[in-house]
Structures are given as C-alpha cells and as structure tokens.
Write a protein that holds these residues in place. Sequence first.
Motif, mmCIF file in Angstrom:
data_model
loop_
_atom_site.group_PDB
_atom_site.id
_atom_site.type_symbol
_atom_site.label_atom_id
_atom_site.label_comp_id
_atom_site.label_asym_id
_atom_site.label_seq_id
_atom_site.Cartn_x
_atom_site.Cartn_y
_atom_site.Cartn_z
ATOM 1 N N ARG A 11 -17.267 3.223 1.744
ATOM 2 C CA ARG A 11 -17.217 3.418 3.296
ATOM 3 C C ARG A 11 -16.084 4.179 3.662
ATOM 4 O O ARG A 11 -16.337 5.146 4.326
ATOM 5 C CB ARG A 11 -17.764 2.156 4.052
ATOM 6 N N ASP A 12 -14.940 3.846 3.367
ATOM 7 C CA ASP A 12 -13.674 4.108 3.860
ATOM 8 C C ASP A 12 -13.225 5.134 2.798
ATOM 9 O O ASP A 12 -13.177 4.893 1.545
ATOM 10 C CB ASP A 12 -12.767 3.137 4.016
ATOM 11 N N PRO A 13 -12.319 6.065 3.262
ATOM 12 C CA PRO A 13 -11.625 7.008 2.208
ATOM 13 C C PRO A 13 -10.547 6.311 1.624
ATOM 14 O O PRO A 13 -10.016 5.227 2.185
ATOM 15 C CB PRO A 13 -11.475 8.156 2.931
ATOM 16 N N VAL A 14 -10.116 6.873 0.514
ATOM 17 C CA VAL A 14 -8.885 6.349 -0.164
ATOM 18 C C VAL A 14 -7.766 5.943 0.519
ATOM 19 O O VAL A 14 -7.235 5.091 0.597
ATOM 20 C CB VAL A 14 -8.627 7.112 -1.655
ATOM 21 N N GLU A 15 -7.163 7.138 1.641
ATOM 22 C CA GLU A 15 -6.287 7.118 2.384
ATOM 23 C C GLU A 15 -6.172 5.843 3.226
ATOM 24 O O GLU A 15 -5.061 4.911 3.567
ATOM 25 C CB GLU A 15 -6.182 8.050 3.394
ATOM 26 N N ARG A 16 -7.373 5.323 4.004
ATOM 27 C CA ARG A 16 -7.597 4.485 4.790
ATOM 28 C C ARG A 16 -7.401 2.968 3.934
ATOM 29 O O ARG A 16 -6.560 1.990 4.404
ATOM 30 C CB ARG A 16 -8.859 4.371 5.495
ATOM 31 N N THR A 17 -8.066 2.916 2.688
ATOM 32 C CA THR A 17 -8.037 1.631 2.003
ATOM 33 C C THR A 17 -6.730 1.430 1.567
ATOM 34 O O THR A 17 -6.192 0.480 1.601
ATOM 35 C CB THR A 17 -9.052 1.781 0.999
ATOM 36 N N LEU A 18 -5.991 2.623 1.066
ATOM 37 C CA LEU A 18 -4.734 2.514 0.574
ATOM 38 C C LEU A 18 -3.759 2.153 1.369
ATOM 39 O O LEU A 18 -2.808 1.186 1.325
ATOM 40 C CB LEU A 18 -4.180 3.803 -0.107
ATOM 41 N N ALA A 19 -3.816 2.646 2.810
ATOM 42 C CA ALA A 19 -2.854 2.211 3.700
ATOM 43 C C ALA A 19 -2.936 0.662 4.202
ATOM 44 O O ALA A 19 -2.125 -0.002 4.393
ATOM 45 C CB ALA A 19 -3.064 3.105 5.182
ATOM 46 N N THR A 20 -4.146 0.181 4.026
ATOM 47 C CA THR A 20 -4.491 -1.236 4.400
ATOM 48 C C THR A 20 -3.971 -2.092 3.431
ATOM 49 O O THR A 20 -3.054 -2.872 3.626
ATOM 50 C CB THR A 20 -5.938 -1.460 4.463
ATOM 51 N N LEU A 21 -4.049 -1.552 1.917
ATOM 52 C CA LEU A 21 -3.485 -2.553 0.888
ATOM 53 C C LEU A 21 -2.055 -2.234 1.040
ATOM 54 O O LEU A 21 -1.211 -3.396 0.659
ATOM 55 C CB LEU A 21 -4.009 -1.923 -0.337
ATOM 56 N N LEU A 22 -1.276 -1.390 1.311
ATOM 57 C CA LEU A 22 0.090 -1.185 1.134
ATOM 58 C C LEU A 22 0.763 -2.096 2.258
ATOM 59 O O LEU A 22 1.604 -2.626 2.288
ATOM 60 C CB LEU A 22 0.542 0.303 1.460
ATOM 61 N N GLU A 23 -0.095 -2.046 3.615
ATOM 62 C CA GLU A 23 0.467 -2.885 4.769
ATOM 63 C C GLU A 23 0.584 -4.421 4.128
ATOM 64 O O GLU A 23 1.590 -4.952 4.508
ATOM 65 C CB GLU A 23 -0.216 -2.749 5.794
ATOM 66 N N LYS A 24 -0.432 -4.760 3.539
ATOM 67 C CA LYS A 24 -0.630 -6.083 3.052
ATOM 68 C C LYS A 24 0.413 -6.465 1.926
ATOM 69 O O LYS A 24 0.977 -7.383 1.831
ATOM 70 C CB LYS A 24 -1.837 -6.513 2.436
ATOM 71 N N CYS A 25 0.797 -5.341 1.083
ATOM 72 C CA CYS A 25 1.706 -5.500 -0.090
ATOM 73 C C CYS A 25 3.097 -5.608 0.575
ATOM 74 O O CYS A 25 3.945 -6.552 0.226
ATOM 75 C CB CYS A 25 1.615 -4.465 -0.901
ATOM 76 N N LEU A 26 3.418 -4.847 1.293
ATOM 77 C CA LEU A 26 4.608 -4.774 2.142
ATOM 78 C C LEU A 26 5.006 -5.932 2.839
ATOM 79 O O LEU A 26 6.154 -6.664 2.839
ATOM 80 C CB LEU A 26 4.820 -3.539 2.908
ATOM 81 N N ALA A 27 3.896 -6.771 3.521
ATOM 82 C CA ALA A 27 4.267 -7.857 4.414
ATOM 83 C C ALA A 27 4.272 -8.929 3.510
ATOM 84 O O ALA A 27 4.990 -10.004 3.622
ATOM 85 C CB ALA A 27 2.819 -8.208 5.262
ATOM 86 N N THR A 28 3.812 -8.968 2.229
ATOM 87 C CA THR A 28 4.070 -9.844 1.280
ATOM 88 C C THR A 28 5.549 -9.938 0.781
ATOM 89 O O THR A 28 6.154 -10.581 -0.329
ATOM 90 C CB THR A 28 3.086 -9.764 -0.057
ATOM 91 N N GLY A 29 6.179 -8.543 0.835
ATOM 92 C CA GLY A 29 7.718 -8.442 0.226
ATOM 93 C C GLY A 29 7.591 -7.760 -0.998
ATOM 94 O O GLY A 29 8.541 -7.756 -1.589
ATOM 95 N N TRP A 30 6.386 -7.207 -1.309
ATOM 96 C CA TRP A 30 6.335 -6.656 -2.438
ATOM 97 C C TRP A 30 6.708 -5.033 -2.624
ATOM 98 O O TRP A 30 6.380 -4.368 -1.486
ATOM 99 C CB TRP A 30 4.787 -6.407 -3.386
ATOM 100 N N ARG A 31 7.251 -4.602 -3.520
ATOM 101 C CA ARG A 31 7.624 -3.093 -3.728
ATOM 102 C C ARG A 31 6.268 -2.479 -4.285
ATOM 103 O O ARG A 31 5.741 -3.116 -5.109
ATOM 104 C CB ARG A 31 8.907 -2.722 -4.430
ATOM 105 N N CYS A 32 6.040 -1.080 -4.286
ATOM 106 C CA CYS A 32 4.652 -0.659 -4.620
ATOM 107 C C CYS A 32 4.984 0.590 -5.394
ATOM 108 O O CYS A 32 5.818 1.269 -4.909
ATOM 109 C CB CYS A 32 3.736 -0.736 -3.611
ATOM 110 N N GLU A 33 3.958 0.828 -6.283
ATOM 111 C CA GLU A 33 4.006 2.195 -6.987
ATOM 112 C C GLU A 33 2.415 2.609 -6.471
ATOM 113 O O GLU A 33 1.568 1.734 -6.854
ATOM 114 C CB GLU A 33 4.079 2.253 -8.269
ATOM 115 N N VAL A 34 2.313 3.929 -6.090
ATOM 116 C CA VAL A 34 0.904 4.569 -5.950
ATOM 117 C C VAL A 34 0.960 5.513 -6.934
ATOM 118 O O VAL A 34 1.707 6.299 -7.044
ATOM 119 C CB VAL A 34 0.775 5.148 -4.451
ATOM 120 N N ARG A 35 -0.055 5.170 -8.007
ATOM 121 C CA ARG A 35 0.036 5.974 -9.070
ATOM 122 C C ARG A 35 -1.298 6.895 -9.264
ATOM 123 O O ARG A 35 -2.523 6.175 -9.007
ATOM 124 C CB ARG A 35 0.137 5.194 -10.328
ATOM 125 N N GLY A 36 -1.126 8.326 -9.063
ATOM 126 C CA GLY A 36 -2.316 8.983 -9.314
ATOM 127 C C GLY A 36 -2.052 10.324 -10.264
ATOM 128 O O GLY A 36 -0.861 10.549 -10.522
#
Length: 156
Positions: A11-36
């Motif tokens: 339903r949602d494009p990758v941009e929207r889902t990615l932004a939602t997941l990144l918000e949750k990760c950062l709120a948890t205190g995690w640093r992230c790598e988006v690999r493409g």
Amino acid sequence: MGAAFFYHLTRDPVERTLATLLEKCLATGWRCEVRGEDAAQLDRLDAQLWLQPEESFLPHGRAGGPHDADQPVLLRTPGAGPAPNGAQCVLSIGGAEVGDAEVKALERVCILFDGADEAALQIARGQWSRLVEAGCAAQYWSQDSGRWEKKAERGA
C-alpha cells in the motif's frame, strides 16, 4: 542477537515506510544504515527525507562524506564493510543483501520489498530462506489489511 523483519509493501511506497521505521529506530536510540543497490534511488530518498515535516525531521546523510561517522542515518550501497556510523539497525531496500552474521550482530535488520514487483518478491523469499536456515530470527509483516500485521515468525 537481532532479528530480520521483512516488510511486504503493498500500500505505502518505500519512502513512507522507510521514514516511519527510521523515526521509530531513532526514537529507540539506534543509529541506522539504509542500504540500497541503486545509488540513484538512494539519492532520491536522501532528497525526500529532507522534505519531512519539522516534527518528523530525520537527520541523515549519504555515505562518502567527511561526517559519515556522525550521521544518525547513513544511506549507502553495500560492499564497504560495517557502516562508519556504528549502525545498530540496517534497513535494506531494492534487494540489497544482508548476511546472517549481520542479523545476529545487529539489534534489527529491516528488509523492505515491493509486493508489486515479482523480482523483489523472489529476492525477499530467498533472503528469508537463507536467514532462517542460518538460525536467524525473522518476522514477516504485511500491510494487506491497511495496517501492518505480523503474518509469520521463525527462529529464535
């Protein structure tokens, strides 16, 4: 020991889902790598992430700059070893490979794949099989009903 979460985008494009997941990760205190795999796709995501509303600001950068180690979210292509920002979560897009040793060493791996793309489905199925066979915990999430629901879980 981490786990791999597979997100079947219907339903949602990758941009929207990615932004939602990144918000949750950062709120948890995690640093992230988006690999493409596709540098042009990462460039588009980089531009789109800067357009987030102020209350959803996602600090990030493209790999290759002088401040890679300082980035809470680093967008990069595979093959250069561990992320220089000390990522605790890898978010894989466009079929970028994530190995079982990474899944076991990280807090979380998120694999996002387009449900309308048969090649992407086959890549995700192969990743699921390889990771589960290697003893990694894995969850499969789908948004078919309009909201995210866990449909399967394997491993530790």
